[in-house]
Design an enzyme around this catalytic site. Structure first.
Site, PDB file in Angstrom:
ATOM      1  N   ASP A 177       0.879  -1.163   0.000  1.00 26.86           N
ATOM      2  CA  ASP A 177       0.000   0.000   0.000  1.00 26.86           C
ATOM      3  C   ASP A 177       0.915   1.211   0.000  1.00 26.86           C
ATOM      4  O   ASP A 177       1.485   1.570   1.026  1.00 26.86           O
ATOM      5  CB  ASP A 177      -0.890  -0.035   1.252  1.00 26.86           C
ATOM      6  N   LYS A 225       3.167  11.199  -3.332  1.00 23.98           N
ATOM      7  CA  LYS A 225       2.154  10.545  -4.160  1.00 23.98           C
ATOM      8  C   LYS A 225       1.246  11.561  -4.844  1.00 23.98           C
ATOM      9  O   LYS A 225       0.761  11.329  -5.945  1.00 23.98           O
ATOM     10  CB  LYS A 225       1.327   9.615  -3.267  1.00 23.98           C
ATOM     11  N   GLU A 269      -7.182   0.615  -4.647  1.00 25.27           N
ATOM     12  CA  GLU A 269      -7.190   0.503  -3.188  1.00 25.27           C
ATOM     13  C   GLU A 269      -8.520  -0.028  -2.621  1.00 25.27           C
ATOM     14  O   GLU A 269      -8.507  -0.933  -1.781  1.00 25.27           O
ATOM     15  CB  GLU A 269      -6.830   1.852  -2.557  1.00 25.27           C
ATOM     16  N   ASP A 319     -12.987   5.499   1.510  1.00 23.63           N
ATOM     17  CA  ASP A 319     -11.546   5.512   1.757  1.00 23.63           C
ATOM     18  C   ASP A 319     -11.048   6.946   1.850  1.00 23.63           C
ATOM     19  O   ASP A 319     -10.903   7.625   0.836  1.00 23.63           O
ATOM     20  CB  ASP A 319     -10.829   4.760   0.628  1.00 23.63           C
TER      21      ASP A 319
END
Lengths: 107, 622
Positions: free
Chosen positions: B25, B87, B184, B206
């Site tokens: 992850d 990211k 994800e 999420d």
């Protein structure tokens, strides 16, 4: 003689089987490959075979086919931690030599 | 001495042939690595027993790096060289980062993707991510006692091709073989679905450090299908930190903050946020480099109040995802909470209220994605015999090509499950046309100018034929990672051309959201625009054809009166073309078609005569 588990190994195996949600026990075996002639197999068991030898150790059913038993009799399966790694270890009195990796042995 | 793991029945590996695979992850704030050991998915810890690796990289002048906690500890004293949340910059150009000015970095706009200036030189987000992945790879290999055969790396569902490609590049740079990129929320569903074996429709909410994703999934008979996804790629826990940070500045009446103080206060803000999940109020204290003191108390109520708009920003995409899936709130059987930010009580509360049920959070929301990725990696590495479950992902935006008049012909519809391959036949527009330009676009709108251009390539060497004679098959293929390749093939000659779409880095995911929104808002206008363009193309083709015919033998075959009638018809069509009324154009096109029928018939007769003149009957094969 028999094949036994250390208490630590049994605790982990019970935990893994519970998480997996199925399985009657643990199957140990020996295969003829590897750098020193033989190698161990370690698997979940979903069913019993008629010819299997059964051992009960700390509440875990250990199954071994007759061919493998000859090489494994007297073995104790332990659970060990080495650095970050963890897993099962065979203490096998039949093994005369082992390759450096410990996954393969000769009798 | 190797340590063995328990394998599935019949799946024991030969010595030295263990198929060691991990799930990673790669998060905005924290990253994790997990693997399946003796049938159980577990997160791998570092030497100090910590599961999380802060996604922070600090560069030193000699080129060496600190990754994780040591880097995080230095982020306020060395903000320029300590990169957090890299990211967010993956696959992005400088123009995609509206908040670049408020970040403590010196950005350099490189072609395609931004770079960050550090003492060790300019670093791209791909290089920064690779440093994080290297540490995780090292941890995994030490923990598992061997080399990895591969990894499944998770990405937000909304990552476009550029961002997915950037993630793959980072993995390659870290020496990792990417088995698959996995969305994800899908990974979270894998973790929940297999562990709890509960069937039905679920929403995965999420809220991570920097991205928000909502996904609607159906779990049935062990098959995971993503029905719809939506989200906001620039919304996450960092924004909550920022709200507290702004609140601190306002309350303490601070201005002209230095970068290291900004970093310090942001750290304090994050700590306050985390403490508020367990306490009704927290005290925030800091001493700035200017000697100014900050000493404030933030209560849970105030925190809820100052972040209310952020929480609401997550509910709009949630509604849209449900609508895309054709479902109502009542259809959702459970809501899975993913991401550390979902620990905030106002989030739990708002999500519970929106979905009218208590959200599920019995797995650690920080770990659930990595655990699911590890399960998937284990399957892909070939360690499971009963490979009876599939994993279906969807593409976020429709993919198509440009046709005459700047219209979009969609080949793969949005929300199609991947991997997918679809083909459609196209033809030439003009007589003797030997090349065709294929323009690949992404988006929901009807006109090319409103969609995003992904790639252009040409198919050459089409044998000259009359318009509409060639048959060109255009195939779109999206692989399991969501990457697109397009090929075009002319069937009679076999000439072929293809392109793998590596879109220029830099599509902002906000653009995707905008594209979706505008397509919904402009649905009617788009339909009219499409009708208009189609009529315009048709009318243009007719005028062109008649003009060519008139030039060739109009004087010869037509009387003056007939000629005048056709000229008049063309003039009316031309004047209709100046307007934007597609019905008027259609009417005039039909009228001109009708007027020119006699002329067309005569031309046909003449060409037959011409073909027969000078030939004996027996020469003709009839």
């Amino acid at each position: 003689m028999a094949v036994t588990l250390t208490e630590k190994a049994a605790t982990h195996i019970k935990n893994f089987i519970a998480k997996r949600g199925k399985g009657v026990g643990l199957r140990l075996g020996v295969r003829t490959n590897g750098c020193s002639g033989m190698s161990y197999t370690l698997e979940f068991a979903d069913e019993l075979n008629d010819t299997d030898s059964q051992f009960e150790s700390h509440g875990v059913k250990v199954l071994i086919d007759p061919k493998s038993l000859a090489y494994l009799d007297g073995t104790e399966l332990d659970f060990a931690r080495e650095g970050l790694n963890e897993g099962f270890k065979f203490n096998n009195p039949n093994a005369k030599n082992e390759c450096g990796c410990g996954e393969s042995f000769g009798v | 001495m190797a340590l063995l793991q328990i394998a599935e029945p019949g799946m024991s590996a030969a010595p030295h042939q263990h198929r060691l695979a991990v799930g990673i992850d790669l998060g905005t704030t924290n990253s994790l690595v997990a693997t399946v050991r003796s049938g159980m998915s577990v997160v791998l810890h570092d030497e100090n027993g910590r599961a999380l690796l802060p996604s922070v990289v600090r560069y030193h002048a000699d080129g060496s790096t600190d990754v994780g906690y040591p880097a995080q500890a230095m982020q306020s004293s060395d903000p320029h060289n300590t990169i957090v949340s890299a990211k967010r910059f993956m696959g992005r150009g400088l123009r995609d980062l509206p908040d670049a000015g408020s970040l403590p970095y010196q950005f350099a706009d490189a072609p395609g993707m931004v770079q960050l200036k550090t003492v060790a030189g300019a670093k791209s987000p791909v290089e920064v991510s690779a440093e994080i992945l290297k540490v995780l790879r090292d941890r995994a290999e030490k923990s598992m006692g061997g080399e990895l055969v591969g990894a499944v790396i998770t990405v937000p569902a909304y990552f476009d091709d550029a961002q997915r490609q950037a993630t793959k590049d980072a993995a390659r740079l870290a020496g990792l073989n990417v088995l698959r990129l996995l969305n994800e929320p899908t990974a979270a569903a894998v973790a929940y679905g297999l562990d709890n074996a509960a069937e039905g429709v679920y929403a995965v909410y999420d809220l991570g450090g920097g991205t928000f994703d909502i996904s609607v999934l159906r779990l049935s008979k062990g098959v995971f299908e993503v029905l719809a996804t939506n989200g906001d790629s620039a919304l996450g826990g960092d924004d909550f930190d920022h709200r507290i940070y702004c609140w601190i500045l306002e309350q303490a009446k601070l201005s002209g903050i230095k970068p290291q103080d900004a970093r310090l206060l942001l750290t304090r803000a994050r700590e306050a946020k985390e403490d508020l999940t367990a306490h009704p109020e927290v005290r925030i204290t800091a001493v700035l480099s200017t000697g100014e003191m900050v000493d404030l108390t933030l209560s849970s109520e105030v925190f809820t109040e100052i972040t209310r708009s952020l929480v609401n920003k997550t509910l709009v995409p949630s509604k849209k995802a449900l609508r895309d899936a054709g479902l109502e709130v009542e259809d959702v059987k459970g809501v899975v909470m993913v991401g550390g930010s979902t620990r905030m009580s106002q989030i739990q509360h708002a999500v519970g209220e929106f979905f009218r049920q208590e959200p599920l959070n019995n797995l650690d929301p920080d770990k659930v994605v990595a655990l699911g990725a590890a399960i998937q990696a284990n399957v892909l590495a070939g360690n499971r015999s009963d490979d009876d479950w599939l994993l279906l992902d969807v593409i976020p935006l429709s993919l198509g090509i440009e046709t005459m008049g700047g219209l979009v012909e969609k080949i793969i519809q949005r929300n199609s499950t991947i991997p997918v391959a679809r083909a459609q036949e196209f033809t030439t527009f003009k007589d003797g046309q030997t090349a065709m330009s294929i323009h690949v676009v992404q988006g929901e709108r009807e006109l090319v100018s409103d969609c995003r251009s992904l790639a252009k390539f040409e198919l050459r060497g089409i044998p000259p034929m009359v318009a509409g004679g060639a048959r060109i098959r255009v195939t779109f293929q999206v692989d399991a990672d969501g990457l697109l390749s397009v090929s075009a093939r002319e069937k009679s000659s076999g000439v072929e051309a293809s392109v793998v779409v590596k879109p220029s880095y830099g599509l902002s995911d906000d653009e995707i959201t905008n594209m979706l929104r505008t397509s919904q808002e402009n649905a009617k206008a788009d339909m009219t625009a499409r009708a208009l363009r189609e009529q315009q193309v048709e009318a243009g083709r007719l005028i062109e054809a008649i003009e060519a015919a008139l030039h060739e033998n109009g004087d010869h075959l037509l009387s003056a009166a007939e000629r005048a009638e056709i000229d008049e018809g063309m003039a009316s069509l031309r004047s209709a073309l100046e307007g934007r009324d597609h019905l008027a154009i259609k009417e005039q096109t039909e009228r001109l078609n009708h007027i020119s029928e006699t002329f067309a018939a005569r031309r046909m007769d003449q060409s037959v005569q011409k073909a027969l003149t000078g030939h004996k009957l027996e020469e003709l094969e009839i």
